[in-house]
Structures are given as structure tokens and as C-alpha cells.
Design a protein around this motif. Structure first.
Motif, PDB file in Angstrom:
ATOM      1  N   THR A 541      29.599 -21.921 -28.558  1.00  0.00           N
ATOM      2  CA  THR A 541      28.823 -21.550 -29.752  1.00  0.00           C
ATOM      3  C   THR A 541      27.546 -20.783 -29.429  1.00  0.00           C
ATOM      4  OG1 THR A 541      27.733 -23.719 -29.673  1.00  0.00           O
ATOM      5  CG2 THR A 541      29.713 -23.539 -31.041  1.00  0.00           C
ATOM      6  N   GLU A 542      27.170 -20.719 -28.183  1.00  0.00           N
ATOM      7  CA  GLU A 542      25.941 -20.030 -27.820  1.00  0.00           C
ATOM      8  C   GLU A 542      26.126 -18.522 -27.869  1.00  0.00           C
ATOM      9  OE1 GLU A 542      23.766 -21.411 -24.386  1.00  0.00           O
ATOM     10  OE2 GLU A 542      24.837 -23.337 -24.428  1.00  0.00           O
ATOM     11  N   MET A 544      24.986 -16.293 -25.763  1.00  0.00           N
ATOM     12  CA  MET A 544      25.354 -15.774 -24.447  1.00  0.00           C
ATOM     13  C   MET A 544      26.851 -15.924 -24.208  1.00  0.00           C
ATOM     14  SD  MET A 544      24.024 -16.956 -20.660  1.00  0.00           S
ATOM     15  CE  MET A 544      22.316 -16.750 -21.134  1.00  0.00           C
ATOM     16  N   SER A 545      27.387 -17.076 -24.600  1.00  0.00           N
ATOM     17  CA  SER A 545      28.830 -17.294 -24.417  1.00  0.00           C
ATOM     18  C   SER A 545      29.638 -16.316 -25.255  1.00  0.00           C
ATOM     19  CB  SER A 545      29.183 -18.734 -24.798  1.00  0.00           C
ATOM     20  OG  SER A 545      28.512 -19.650 -23.975  1.00  0.00           O
ATOM     21  N   LYS A 546      29.163 -16.069 -26.477  1.00  0.00           N
ATOM     22  CA  LYS A 546      29.885 -15.136 -27.351  1.00  0.00           C
ATOM     23  C   LYS A 546      29.904 -13.730 -26.765  1.00  0.00           C
ATOM     24  CE  LYS A 546      28.860 -17.771 -31.545  1.00  0.00           C
ATOM     25  NZ  LYS A 546      28.131 -17.807 -32.829  1.00  0.00           N
ATOM     26  N   ILE A 547      28.794 -13.317 -26.172  1.00  0.00           N
ATOM     27  CA  ILE A 547      28.736 -11.986 -25.547  1.00  0.00           C
ATOM     28  C   ILE A 547      29.691 -11.913 -24.369  1.00  0.00           C
ATOM     29  CG2 ILE A 547      27.244 -10.403 -24.262  1.00  0.00           C
ATOM     30  CD1 ILE A 547      24.917 -11.417 -26.009  1.00  0.00           C
ATOM     31  N   LEU A 548      29.654 -12.955 -23.538  1.00  0.00           N
ATOM     32  CA  LEU A 548      30.537 -12.964 -22.371  1.00  0.00           C
ATOM     33  C   LEU A 548      32.006 -12.997 -22.783  1.00  0.00           C
ATOM     34  CD1 LEU A 548      28.554 -15.447 -20.070  1.00  0.00           C
ATOM     35  CD2 LEU A 548      28.748 -12.962 -19.811  1.00  0.00           C
ATOM     36  N   MET A 549      32.312 -13.778 -23.824  1.00  0.00           N
ATOM     37  CA  MET A 549      33.699 -13.830 -24.305  1.00  0.00           C
ATOM     38  C   MET A 549      34.141 -12.473 -24.858  1.00  0.00           C
ATOM     39  SD  MET A 549      34.337 -17.577 -26.015  1.00  0.00           S
ATOM     40  CE  MET A 549      32.978 -17.478 -27.165  1.00  0.00           C
ATOM     41  N   PHE A 600      35.175 -20.949 -17.393  1.00  0.00           N
ATOM     42  CA  PHE A 600      33.811 -21.347 -17.042  1.00  0.00           C
ATOM     43  C   PHE A 600      32.973 -21.697 -18.274  1.00  0.00           C
ATOM     44  CE2 PHE A 600      35.309 -19.159 -13.353  1.00  0.00           C
ATOM     45  CZ  PHE A 600      34.645 -19.726 -12.284  1.00  0.00           C
ATOM     46  N   ILE A 601      33.489 -21.405 -19.460  1.00  0.00           N
ATOM     47  CA  ILE A 601      32.758 -21.673 -20.707  1.00  0.00           C
ATOM     48  C   ILE A 601      33.282 -22.976 -21.307  1.00  0.00           C
ATOM     49  CG2 ILE A 601      32.159 -20.795 -22.990  1.00  0.00           C
ATOM     50  CD1 ILE A 601      32.684 -17.981 -21.939  1.00  0.00           C
ATOM     51  N   GLY A 602      32.382 -23.758 -21.912  1.00  0.00           N
ATOM     52  CA  GLY A 602      32.771 -25.020 -22.522  1.00  0.00           C
ATOM     53  C   GLY A 602      32.321 -26.208 -21.686  1.00  0.00           C
TER      54      GLY A 602
END
Length: 809
Positions: A541-542, A544-549, A600-602
Motif C-alpha cells: 500500500t505504500e 514507494m511500493s506502488k512505484i516499484l510495482m 520482496f514486497i509485502g
């Protein structure tokens, strides 16, 4: 019957027991002067005497030492309470005389003197009690026994100094400690202290100060004065006026308290909360029209009210009808005693104080204590009575008093402890004002040392009226209590009750002192409770995570697009020249490289920790193996164009597949060993940030992790070296230079990754690792496939065999 005369006198609030040891044949010695006659008397087998201040003042004669002094003259001011003491003594004696079980055949007489509140007059009364009225025998050896009903000074508890002293009231040791408990109970940690400059006041205050220190109560000032020191009294008043303490512990005798009250009224000092002692807290003489403005709301310990059946009736009726048979209208024809004491008739109709009597019960117990000791010494029984032939010695009475243990008719048990005092029982009283304006002493609690711990001290706080008629508890502290989340810092040179409040450090909360929270907890914002630490990880939900995804999925889409484009043009010279089988395998491995970054996310779990590192290691080795195979193919293809070269048959499609498979298999074996020996696992990292928990994947075996990365690095370096050697080979289809650039980018990314990975805190470590995966994947994708896609999509005219061979114009 031969029995030594036994005299017990109440002198200055104390019973005095004396025994005349002179023989009957002792020589007479006549008194030079008038004998001292008792105010009230009655003959008996045993004589008990008392001296009371029934008149409160005396007219001192002039002492010129040139002529005989005139007799003492008592004033006309009566002390009603002292007169009630005398009446109570007579009541107890008459009650014993009527008893068939206590001293059944022995009558007790009494001789009561009026000392008029004078030391000189008191000394004459004592001498008369010990030696008789009419003569003074020089061979008398008086052995005195004193039983006090109100002498509370702890200084009298020493059996070495006062072996023959007893009292039917508790020592100030108990009252002083109870005062400290009372002050502590209401949270008053900042008080003033004033005491009489006497044994009574100094000893009582010393015990209070010691107990107050144990209870954590601080004393702002300690002042004392004597009734004959008006200058010191004014100093005390000035100290009280300037002080910040709103509570004053007044360990004062009645006279000193009256003097202090007058001065406080004069200086209009009100609003203080006084804590009093039994000597003055229930003194009617302190109740004046102006005293309530100063003493209203006072709290203190008082002797319990007298509750003896039949006493009140005796005081107001029976005494005047049986023991003082004098009629006011017939004084002229009455006895000599009536004529001398005719002024007592003025007390006959005064009954207002009867319900408020307190010390009278102690007089009653003192008389009964003597009677029980005599009953034991004289071996009395209901059937045979008492042995009147036995000689009673004072030391026998002292020893017998130590053993007495009896219950008076109100149910109270009486016995003397090792110091000669009775058990401590107090009533807590509060100065209150009735609607009609009169002041009364309202009971609001009690202290009983006979009860178990925790039940000795009981208060009804809701019934208390505070100064000014308020129902709100007054506050008396040097410093306000520190709010939650702060701790005390003592002020230099001041008592421990004076302090500053400073916030607790992060991660600590305040209970008494600042205490460290447990490892997985952290202090809340106001630092009054420990709450679970925030658990931080790179969640979906962050931002940064959304950008990386996004970049991950975008890379997958690009890779699939390239694969589709290559599939459409699979029969063209460009695709065939670039080893289409290895190209499709490379694109597949690149897709896996992009997708492995999602692991790596989660929230890290046991399975995700093992998957993310092994998937990353295997997919990248697969990718580099494909590139390495393409590089070898380029070199082999060039050598195959030379005359008499048959090298390509040694590196055909089968050998290429085996090369990729064998190189990847080595990484698989490394990963299996890593997972078997010491696999990665979820780990709560609490060392980087004290206020939060970083949930991350521990590497387990660091050797395994660096072996995976090292193997990838070795393949990348080998690939780079081979590609660099083949970069200047002829023909347009030669892609060695593109592989060289891709390996340069790949190496730069991962060389930069190592220090960034080590230095990045918390979840940024994971973000750095994902960024390295994406950057290296994009670098390979663009460097190797971008030029080819350009020709396939935008310059299809270049996609010919001639162009590939560099023969086009």
C-alpha cells in the motif's frame, strides 16, 4: 485491722499513690502554719487522693520576706472540666464501694484538693496527700505511685527514670505517628510545624518529624515558643504568614494554642488547615466568636468521648444529692465544709458540658486500676472478702498494676503495656459550624491500635468540612506532582518534596521513575503507557511500493512485447542471426527477473524470505547464462567463417542448451545448500530504530547469500570479458558491443548496490535491492534488444541478409 494508709492523688492530671511507712510510735512533728484541707473528702479503709485545678487561677501573695505571707486565695474562675474530673473520681469510688465483687469488704475514701492551677498550691496538696493534714512526720519515707489520665509525653515512657509512673492514656508516640499518617493520607507533602517549647511539645514534634520523613512528608519550617515568650510567638506568626505551606501541624498545649490563636486573629491570618493534638483540638475555651475563622476545618486526634452508664446522672443529680449535700438557701445552718465551698453551688445547674466529656473515662479507669491491683494484693474473694490484716506496700501495688487486665462496664479492656501506658485509641474530630452558628467537634474517623494492620486508621473523608466551609480538599505541596510521562529532578538545596518535572526519555514511561518499556514496546506520545511498536516493512500500500510495482510490471510488459515482436519476425534474417532460441530464453529469464522483485514486497514470511533470495539468484544466473551463451556463439561464429574451421559443430544448439542448464544448475545447488543449512527467515530488527520494529528477512547464512551474488558476479565478469574481446568483430549482426554495454550497466548497478544495501536503514534495504534488480534488468533489456526492436519495428528495410553482412550501401 492494721493497714498502712494508702494514698493515691490526682496531681496535675495524675493519680499519686503514697504509703506512709512510719510506725505508730513515731515522734510528733507539728506543722508550722495552717494545714491544707481537702475540697471534698470521705473516710475509708483505703484513701485515694487527687488534686485538680477546679479554680483556674490564684492570687499570689507578696513575698517581702519580712513578714508571714498571707494565705493563697483562689480566683472565682472555674474550670468545669477539672471539676468533672473530681466528680468522676467520686463516682468511680462510690461504684466500687457498692460492688460485691471488687474489694467486697474494703471501703475506699477520697481526699480531693483544689490546687487552683498553681505550682505552689499543688506542692502543698501533694505533701498533704503523702503526710496528712495535721502533722508532718520527719521519718516519713514516701514511695509514690502516679497514674495519670492525660500526661501523654513520650519522655515519661522510660521505666528506668519513671518506674512508678502509669497512665490511662496512650503515649504521644502513637499520636505523633498517627499525625504523620493523617497528613500523608490527604497528600499533604509540604507542611509547617509549630510546637510548645516544653517536654510535651518537643518530644511529640520530634516523633512526628521522624514519622513524617518516613512517610515522604517535608516540613517547610519548625517553630516553637513558650507561653511566657511573646517575642517568639510574634516570630512564629510572621513565619506562618510568609510560608507557602497551607497545612500546619500544631503540637501545642492548650495555653500556647490559645496564645497563637489570638495573634493569628490579630494579624488576620486565615485559610490555613490546622492539624491538632488531643491537648487542644476539643478545648471549648478555644471556641470564641472569632476563632472559627482561623481554626474552622481543623482536624485532629482527640480522646474518645466518655461512655459510662450512670455517670451523666451522677454528675448532674446524684453528686449534689448524696456527696455534696449543701442547699444554697440554707448555707448558714450547713456544715463547715459547705460554708467553705459554697461557691461550688454555682456549678450545680451547669450541664452543657456533660455530653462532651472525654478525659473522665481515663479518671474512671485509673481508679478501677488501683482497685483491681489492691483486690489482687489483698487476695479478695466474693465469699471471704479481702484480707485486711495484710500490709500493702507501694511496690506491691506497682507490680500488681503491671498485671491488671479488666473490662469496664462500657466494654473497654484496660491493661498497661511495658511503658505503663494503655492502648492507643483516638477519635478524629473536625471543627465544623452548625447552621445556628455554634461550633462543634464532628467525629470523622478513628485510630485504634488494637485493630489489625490496615484497619487501625479509618476516615470518613466525605464528612469533613475544610477551612472556609469548603468541601474541596486543600492542597499543600512544594511542587505539583509530575504529570504522567515526566520524572522528578530535585531542586538544589531544598527538601525532596521540591522538584522540577522533566519529560521521560523516548521509550520510557513514568510510574514512580522513568522505566524502560519492554523490547517490543515503546512509550506513547505522553509517555504514560507502553504500546506495541509499529512494525514496518515494505507493504503493497505504500507509495514507494506502488512505484516499484509499476516499473516491475512495465518491465514485464516490455519484455513480453519484445518477445512478441521477435516471434512475429522469427523468420527474418535479424532474428535468425541473433540466435533466436537463446534470445527467447533470455527474454523469458528477464521476465522472471522483473517478477522476482515482487517477492520482496509485502510482509516477510518464512516462505517469502526463502523464495525471494533463491528466485532472484536462479533467474539472474539463467539470464547471464543466456547472455554468456550468446557471446560464445558470436565468437564461435566468427571463427567458423575462417578457412578450414569446424568450430561451430562443437558449440551447436545442444551445447548451448547444456551450457545454460549446467551454469544455472550450479546456482540451484548453491541455493539448495543455503536453504538446507541455514535458510533466510523473518526477523524483527529492533537495533536500527528504537521506536519501531523493522520486519525483514534475515539472510540466515550470510555465506550463502554472498555465494549466490558472487556466482552471478563471476558469470557477469566472464560475459563482459568475452563480449569486450568480440566488440570489434566485423558484420552488422555482431551484438558483442551491446552485450558489453549491458554488462557494464549490470556490473555498475550491482557494485553500487553493495554499499547502498549495507548502509540503507530499515525497509529501504529492500527497496535498494528491488531497484538493483529492476535497473540491471532494464539495462540488459534495452542494451541488447532495443537496437533490434528499432530495426524490426521502424526500419524493416534493414532486416535483410545483405544488411546483416554489411554489404548494403
Amino acid at each position: 485491722m492494721k493497714m498502712a494508709p494508702l494514698l493515691t492523688g490526682l496531681f496535675f492530671m495524675g493519680l499519686l499513690l503514697a504509703c506512709d511507712t512510719a510506725g505508730e510510735d513515731a515522734s510528733d512533728c507539728h506543722v508550722l502554719g495552717s494545714p491544707v484541707l481537702p475540697l471534698l473528702s470521705k473516710d475509708g479503709d483505703v484513701m485515694i487522693g487527687g488534686a485538680f485545678s477546679i479554680h483556674s487561677k490564684i492570687a499570689q501573695p507578696s513575698l517581702s520576706f519580712t513578714e508571714k505571707p498571707t494565705p493563697f486565695t483562689c480566683s472565682r474562675y472555674y474550670n468545669f472540666e477539672e471539676f468533672r474530673f473530681a466528680q468522676t473520681m467520686i463516682f468511680a469510688i462510690e461504684e466500687i464501694n457498692k460492688s460485691k465483687h471488687l474489694l467486697p469488704n474494703v471501703s475506699i475514701g477520697y481526699r480531693i484538693y483544689d490546687n487552683c492551677g498553681s505550682t505552689l498550691s499543688s506542692m502543698r496538696a501533694v505533701m498533704a496527700l503523702m503526710n496528712g493534714d495535721e502533722f508532718l512526720n520527719p521519718q516519713v519515707s514516701p514511695s509514690r505511685l502516679q497514674i495519670s489520665h492525660s500526661a501523654t509525653c513520650e519522655c515519661l515512657s522510660s521505666r528506668k527514670e519513671y518506674p512508678s509512673f502509669f497512665r490511662t492514656i496512650a503515649s504521644d508516640l502513637h499520636q505523633s505517628r498517627a499525625l504523620a499518617q493523617l497528613v500523608k493520607h490527604f497528600g499533604w507533602t509540604w507542611v509547617g510545624a509549630v510546637n510548645s517549647d516544653s517536654d510535651y511539645g518537643n518530644n511529640g514534634m520530634a516523633i512526628f518529624l521522624s514519622a513524617a520523613q518516613e512517610e515522604g512528608v517535608c516540613v517547610e519550617y519548625i517553630e516553637k515558643f513558650d507561653r511566657a515568650e511573646p517575642e517568639k510567638l510574634l516570630k512564629v506568626v510572621e513565619v506562618i504568614r510568609k510560608s507557602t505551606a497551607r497545612v500546619i501541624v500544631a503540637f501545642l498545649a492548650h495555653v500556647e494554642m490559645n496564645n497563637l490563636l489570638e495573634q493569628l486573629n490579630v494579624h488576620n491570618i486565615t485559610g490555613r488547615q490546622f492539624i491538632g493534638v488531643e491537648a487542644w483540638i476539643t478545648a471549648d475555651s478555644l471556641v470564641t466568636p472569632t476563632s472559627f475563622s482561623v481554626l474552622g476545618g481543623s482536624l485532629g486526634f482527640a480522646v474518645q468521648k466518655t461512655n459510662i452508664s450512670g455517670l451523666n446522672t451522677f454528675l448532674v443529680k446524684d453528686f449534689w444529692e448524696t456527696d455534696f449535700q449543701c442547699e444554697e438557701n440554707h448555707i448558714d445552718v450547713a456544715s463547715k465544709s459547705c460554708k467553705e465551698n459554697q461557691d461550688l453551688m454555682k456549678l450545680r445547674d451547669y450541664n452543657d458540658d456533660v455530653e462532651e466529656l472525654r478525659y473522665s473515662s481515663n479518671i474512671y479507669k485509673a481508679v478501677y486500676a488501683v482497685a483491681h491491683s489492691l483486690h489482687s494484693i489483698m487476695k479478695c474473694s466474693d465469699s471471704q472478702g479481702c484480707d485486711k490484716t495484710s500490709e500493702v506496700k507501694p511496690w506491691q501495688v506497682i507490680e500488681a498494676l503491671k498485671q491488671v487486665n479488666f473490662i469496664i462496664k462500657n466494654g473497654e479492656q484496660v491493661w498497661f503495656d511495658s511503658t505503663g501506658a494503655v492502648l492507643a485509641r483516638y477519635e478524629v474530630v473536625n471543627w465544623q459550624q452548625r447552621s445556628i452558628g455554634s461550633v462543634h467537634f464532628e467525629p470523622v474517623g478513628y485510630y485504634d491500635a488494637s485493630l489489625p494492620p490496615g484497619q487501625k486508621f479509618v476516615l470518613n473523608t466525605e464528612a469533613i468540612m475544610w477551612p472556609g466551609g469548603s468541601k474541596k480538599l486543600p492542597v499543600s505541596v512544594c511542587s505539583e506532582s509530575c504529570r504522567p510521562g515526566t520524572y522528578k529532578v530535585l531542586e538544589r538545596g531544598k527538601p525532596v518534596c521540591c522538584f522540577h518535572c522533566l519529560p521521560c526519555p523516548d521509550g520510557e514511561i513514568n510510574s514512580n521513575d522513568c522505566n524502560q518499556c519492554p523490547e517490543e514496546y515503546w512509550s506513547n506520545q505522553i509517555r504514560d503507557a507502553c504500546v506495541p511498536k509499529n512494525v514496518e516493512f515494505l507493504s503493497y500500500t505504500e507509495d514507494m511500493s506502488k512505484i516499484l510495482m509499476f516499473f516491475t510490471l512495465f518491465g514485464v510488459v516490455l519484455t513480453v512485447t519484445v518477445a512478441v515482436l521477435f516471434l512475429i519476425n522469427r523468420d527474418t534474417p535479424l532474428v535468425k542471426a541473433n540466435n533466436s532460441e537463446l534470445s527467447f530464453l533470455l527474454l523469458f529469464s528477464l521476465s522472471l527477473c522483473f517478477l522476482c522483485s515482487l517477492t520482496f514486497i509485502g510482509r516477510p514470511t518464512e516462505w517469502s524470505c526463502m523464495l525471494r533470495h533463491t528466485a532472484f539468484g536462479i533467474t539472474f544466473v539463467l539470464c547471464i547464462s543466456c547472455i554468456l551463451g550468446k557471446t560464445i556463439v558470436v565468437l564461435m561464429a566468427f571463427k567458423a567463417t575462417l578457412p578450414s574451421s569446424n568450430v561451430m559443430k562443437w558449440f551447436g544448439p545442444v551445447q548451448q542448451r547444456l551450457t545454460v542448464l549446467s551454469l544455472t544448475l550450479i546456482q540451484v545447488i548453491i541455493c539448495i545448500l543455503w536453504l538446507t543449512i541455514n535458510p533466510p527467515f523473518p526477523f524483527k530488527n529492533m537495533k536500527i530504530f528504537r521506536e519501531k520494529i523493522i520486519l525483514e528477512c534475515s539472510l540466515g547464512s550470510s555465506l550463502g547469500f554472498w555465494a549466490v551474488l558472487g556466482y552471478i558476479g563471476i558469470l557477469a565478469v566472464l560475459c563482459f570479458v568475452l563480449a569486450f574481446l568480440a566488440r570489434k568483430l566485423p558484420d552488422n549482426f555482431n551484438e558483442a558491443k551491446f552485450i558489453t554495454f549491458s554488462m557494464l550497466i549490470f556490473s555498475a548497478v550491482w557494485i553500487t548496490f553493495i554499499p547502498a544495501y549495507v548502509s540503507s536503514p530499515g525497509k529501504l534495504t529492500v527497496a535498494v535491492e528491488i531497484f538493483a534488480i529492476l535497473a540491471s534488468s532494464y539495462g540488459i533489456l534495452f542494451c541488447i534488444f532495443a537496437p533490434k526492436c528499432y530495426i524490426l519495428a521502424l526500419k524493416p528495410e534493414l532486416n535483410t541478409k545483405k544488411s546483416m553482412l554489411g554489404k548494403s550501401k
